[in-house]
Write a protein that holds these residues in place. Structure first.
Motif, PDB file in Angstrom:
ATOM      1  N   ARG A   7     108.437  38.199 104.499  1.00 27.41           N
ATOM      2  CA  ARG A   7     107.059  37.774 104.777  1.00 27.41           C
ATOM      3  C   ARG A   7     106.226  38.858 105.468  1.00 27.41           C
ATOM      4  O   ARG A   7     105.077  38.627 105.803  1.00 27.41           O
ATOM      5  CB  ARG A   7     107.058  36.491 105.585  1.00 27.41           C
ATOM      6  CG  ARG A   7     107.737  36.583 106.920  1.00 27.41           C
ATOM      7  CD  ARG A   7     107.714  35.231 107.642  1.00 27.41           C
ATOM      8  NE  ARG A   7     108.471  35.280 108.856  1.00 27.41           N
ATOM      9  CZ  ARG A   7     109.722  34.878 108.978  1.00 27.41           C
ATOM     10  NH1 ARG A   7     110.350  34.375 107.950  1.00 27.41           N
ATOM     11  NH2 ARG A   7     110.334  34.959 110.133  1.00 27.41           N
ATOM     12  N   LEU A   8     106.801  40.033 105.686  1.00 26.14           N
ATOM     13  CA  LEU A   8     106.074  41.119 106.349  1.00 26.14           C
ATOM     14  C   LEU A   8     105.190  41.883 105.377  1.00 26.14           C
ATOM     15  O   LEU A   8     105.508  42.017 104.193  1.00 26.14           O
ATOM     16  CB  LEU A   8     107.061  42.105 106.982  1.00 26.14           C
ATOM     17  CG  LEU A   8     107.945  41.604 108.101  1.00 26.14           C
ATOM     18  CD1 LEU A   8     108.866  42.733 108.556  1.00 26.14           C
ATOM     19  CD2 LEU A   8     107.121  41.087 109.261  1.00 26.14           C
ATOM     20  N   GLU A   9     104.105  42.396 105.905  1.00 21.50           N
ATOM     21  CA  GLU A   9     103.253  43.324 105.169  1.00 21.50           C
ATOM     22  C   GLU A   9     103.647  44.737 105.578  1.00 21.50           C
ATOM     23  O   GLU A   9     104.139  44.942 106.693  1.00 21.50           O
ATOM     24  CB  GLU A   9     101.777  43.079 105.518  1.00 21.50           C
ATOM     25  CG  GLU A   9     101.225  41.773 104.997  1.00 21.50           C
ATOM     26  CD  GLU A   9     101.171  41.716 103.491  1.00 21.50           C
ATOM     27  OE1 GLU A   9     100.826  42.737 102.865  1.00 21.50           O
ATOM     28  OE2 GLU A   9     101.492  40.653 102.932  1.00 21.50           O
ATOM     29  N   PRO A  10     103.430  45.737 104.722  1.00 23.90           N
ATOM     30  CA  PRO A  10     103.758  47.107 105.111  1.00 23.90           C
ATOM     31  C   PRO A  10     102.997  47.534 106.370  1.00 23.90           C
ATOM     32  O   PRO A  10     101.790  47.357 106.462  1.00 23.90           O
ATOM     33  CB  PRO A  10     103.326  47.936 103.906  1.00 23.90           C
ATOM     34  CG  PRO A  10     103.378  46.982 102.762  1.00 23.90           C
ATOM     35  CD  PRO A  10     102.977  45.649 103.333  1.00 23.90           C
ATOM     36  N   GLU A  13     106.345  54.386 116.149  1.00 19.81           N
ATOM     37  CA  GLU A  13     105.593  53.405 116.945  1.00 19.81           C
ATOM     38  C   GLU A  13     105.778  51.987 116.397  1.00 19.81           C
ATOM     39  O   GLU A  13     105.977  51.038 117.147  1.00 19.81           O
ATOM     40  CB  GLU A  13     104.116  53.775 116.958  1.00 19.81           C
ATOM     41  CG  GLU A  13     103.290  52.908 117.864  1.00 19.81           C
ATOM     42  CD  GLU A  13     101.846  53.366 117.907  1.00 19.81           C
ATOM     43  OE1 GLU A  13     100.962  52.495 117.784  1.00 19.81           O
ATOM     44  OE2 GLU A  13     101.606  54.566 118.051  1.00 19.81           O
ATOM     45  N   ALA A  14     105.729  51.852 115.073  1.00 19.04           N
ATOM     46  CA  ALA A  14     105.896  50.534 114.451  1.00 19.04           C
ATOM     47  C   ALA A  14     107.304  49.989 114.708  1.00 19.04           C
ATOM     48  O   ALA A  14     107.471  48.806 115.008  1.00 19.04           O
ATOM     49  CB  ALA A  14     105.624  50.621 112.950  1.00 19.04           C
ATOM     50  N   LEU A  15     108.313  50.838 114.602  1.00 13.10           N
ATOM     51  CA  LEU A  15     109.687  50.398 114.858  1.00 13.10           C
ATOM     52  C   LEU A  15     109.891  50.034 116.319  1.00 13.10           C
ATOM     53  O   LEU A  15     110.587  49.081 116.635  1.00 13.10           O
ATOM     54  CB  LEU A  15     110.686  51.485 114.447  1.00 13.10           C
ATOM     55  CG  LEU A  15     110.921  51.625 112.951  1.00 13.10           C
ATOM     56  CD1 LEU A  15     111.639  52.934 112.649  1.00 13.10           C
ATOM     57  CD2 LEU A  15     111.701  50.448 112.408  1.00 13.10           C
ATOM     58  N   LEU A  16     109.271  50.780 117.204  1.00 14.02           N
ATOM     59  CA  LEU A  16     109.401  50.491 118.626  1.00 14.02           C
ATOM     60  C   LEU A  16     108.771  49.144 118.968  1.00 14.02           C
ATOM     61  O   LEU A  16     109.290  48.383 119.772  1.00 14.02           O
ATOM     62  CB  LEU A  16     108.753  51.607 119.449  1.00 14.02           C
ATOM     63  CG  LEU A  16     109.026  51.599 120.943  1.00 14.02           C
ATOM     64  CD1 LEU A  16     110.520  51.716 121.220  1.00 14.02           C
ATOM     65  CD2 LEU A  16     108.284  52.737 121.613  1.00 14.02           C
ATOM     66  N   HIS A  17     107.670  48.842 118.321  1.00 16.00           N
ATOM     67  CA  HIS A  17     106.950  47.600 118.610  1.00 16.00           C
ATOM     68  C   HIS A  17     107.537  46.394 117.871  1.00 16.00           C
ATOM     69  O   HIS A  17     107.649  45.306 118.428  1.00 16.00           O
ATOM     70  CB  HIS A  17     105.473  47.770 118.255  1.00 16.00           C
ATOM     71  CG  HIS A  17     104.633  46.620 118.679  1.00 16.00           C
ATOM     72  ND1 HIS A  17     104.243  45.639 117.805  1.00 16.00           N
ATOM     73  CD2 HIS A  17     104.116  46.275 119.880  1.00 16.00           C
ATOM     74  CE1 HIS A  17     103.528  44.741 118.450  1.00 16.00           C
ATOM     75  NE2 HIS A  17     103.434  45.108 119.711  1.00 16.00           N
ATOM     76  N   HIS A  18     107.910  46.583 116.596  1.00 12.90           N
ATOM     77  CA  HIS A  18     108.323  45.450 115.754  1.00 12.90           C
ATOM     78  C   HIS A  18     109.814  45.394 115.438  1.00 12.90           C
ATOM     79  O   HIS A  18     110.299  44.344 115.049  1.00 12.90           O
ATOM     80  CB  HIS A  18     107.572  45.482 114.420  1.00 12.90           C
ATOM     81  CG  HIS A  18     106.096  45.401 114.551  1.00 12.90           C
ATOM     82  ND1 HIS A  18     105.439  44.262 114.928  1.00 12.90           N
ATOM     83  CD2 HIS A  18     105.127  46.336 114.359  1.00 12.90           C
ATOM     84  CE1 HIS A  18     104.135  44.487 114.955  1.00 12.90           C
ATOM     85  NE2 HIS A  18     103.928  45.738 114.627  1.00 12.90           N
ATOM     86  N   LYS A  28     108.164  47.350 107.102  1.00 15.60           N
ATOM     87  CA  LYS A  28     108.108  47.765 105.710  1.00 15.60           C
ATOM     88  C   LYS A  28     107.248  49.018 105.645  1.00 15.60           C
ATOM     89  O   LYS A  28     106.236  49.132 106.336  1.00 15.60           O
ATOM     90  CB  LYS A  28     107.466  46.691 104.836  1.00 15.60           C
ATOM     91  CG  LYS A  28     108.369  45.542 104.506  1.00 15.60           C
ATOM     92  CD  LYS A  28     107.682  44.604 103.538  1.00 15.60           C
ATOM     93  CE  LYS A  28     108.574  43.473 103.126  1.00 15.60           C
ATOM     94  NZ  LYS A  28     107.877  42.544 102.225  1.00 15.60           N
ATOM     95  N   VAL A  29     107.665  49.949 104.793  1.00 11.22           N
ATOM     96  CA  VAL A  29     106.920  51.182 104.564  1.00 11.22           C
ATOM     97  C   VAL A  29     106.603  51.249 103.080  1.00 11.22           C
ATOM     98  O   VAL A  29     107.498  51.145 102.238  1.00 11.22           O
ATOM     99  CB  VAL A  29     107.741  52.430 104.972  1.00 11.22           C
ATOM    100  CG1 VAL A  29     106.964  53.698 104.702  1.00 11.22           C
ATOM    101  CG2 VAL A  29     108.148  52.345 106.436  1.00 11.22           C
ATOM    102  N   VAL A  79     112.392  48.884 103.495  1.00 11.28           N
ATOM    103  CA  VAL A  79     112.559  48.021 104.661  1.00 11.28           C
ATOM    104  C   VAL A  79     113.499  48.739 105.632  1.00 11.28           C
ATOM    105  O   VAL A  79     114.615  49.110 105.261  1.00 11.28           O
ATOM    106  CB  VAL A  79     113.136  46.641 104.279  1.00 11.28           C
ATOM    107  CG1 VAL A  79     113.301  45.778 105.519  1.00 11.28           C
ATOM    108  CG2 VAL A  79     112.255  45.954 103.260  1.00 11.28           C
ATOM    109  N   LEU A  80     113.008  48.940 106.865  1.00  8.48           N
ATOM    110  CA  LEU A  80     113.764  49.649 107.894  1.00  8.48           C
ATOM    111  C   LEU A  80     113.902  48.791 109.147  1.00  8.48           C
ATOM    112  O   LEU A  80     112.997  48.029 109.483  1.00  8.48           O
ATOM    113  CB  LEU A  80     113.058  50.951 108.278  1.00  8.48           C
ATOM    114  CG  LEU A  80     112.872  51.986 107.177  1.00  8.48           C
ATOM    115  CD1 LEU A  80     111.958  53.109 107.651  1.00  8.48           C
ATOM    116  CD2 LEU A  80     114.206  52.545 106.749  1.00  8.48           C
TER     117      LEU A  80
END
Length: 99
Positions: A20-23, A42-47, A51-52, A84-85
């Motif tokens: 259900r995630l958006e990139p 930054e995205a990985l640290l926060h979430h 998705k990329v 997806v990471l």
């Protein structure tokens, strides 16, 4: 930076959450740049789970692996041009993985 191994059950759980995630990050025609890596970090640290979206790379599997390796994340999947990471937050994890 090596990502810790995940069990099959944990990988399946994370893939389910990712549906259900958006990139959160987009890789443009310039490829993997320092700006892309900063945004991904930054995205990985926060979430933790992101998705990329890649813009039609010639070698999408290789690019997905480079993104995972450069960010210290686990590559959960590659569907089309979307990667997806997952990388667990070092101090305050948001996602609780099944045992």
């Amino acid at each position: 930076m090596d990502a810790p191994p995940l069990s099959a059950r944990q990988r399946r759980y994370l893939k389910g959450l990712a549906q259900r995630l958006e990139p959160a990050v987009r890789v443009g025609d310039a490829g993997i740049t320092e700006a892309v890596l900063r945004a991904l970090d930054e995205a990985l640290l926060h979430h933790e789970l992101v998705k990329v979206r890649m813009r039609q790379p010639r070698e999408k599997t290789a690019m997905a692996s480079r993104l995972a390796e450069a960010s210290g994340a686990t590559l959960l999947g590659l569907v089309g041009h979307t990667v997806v990471l997952y990388r667990r937050h070092p101090e305050e994890p948001v996602i609780e993985l099944p045992a």
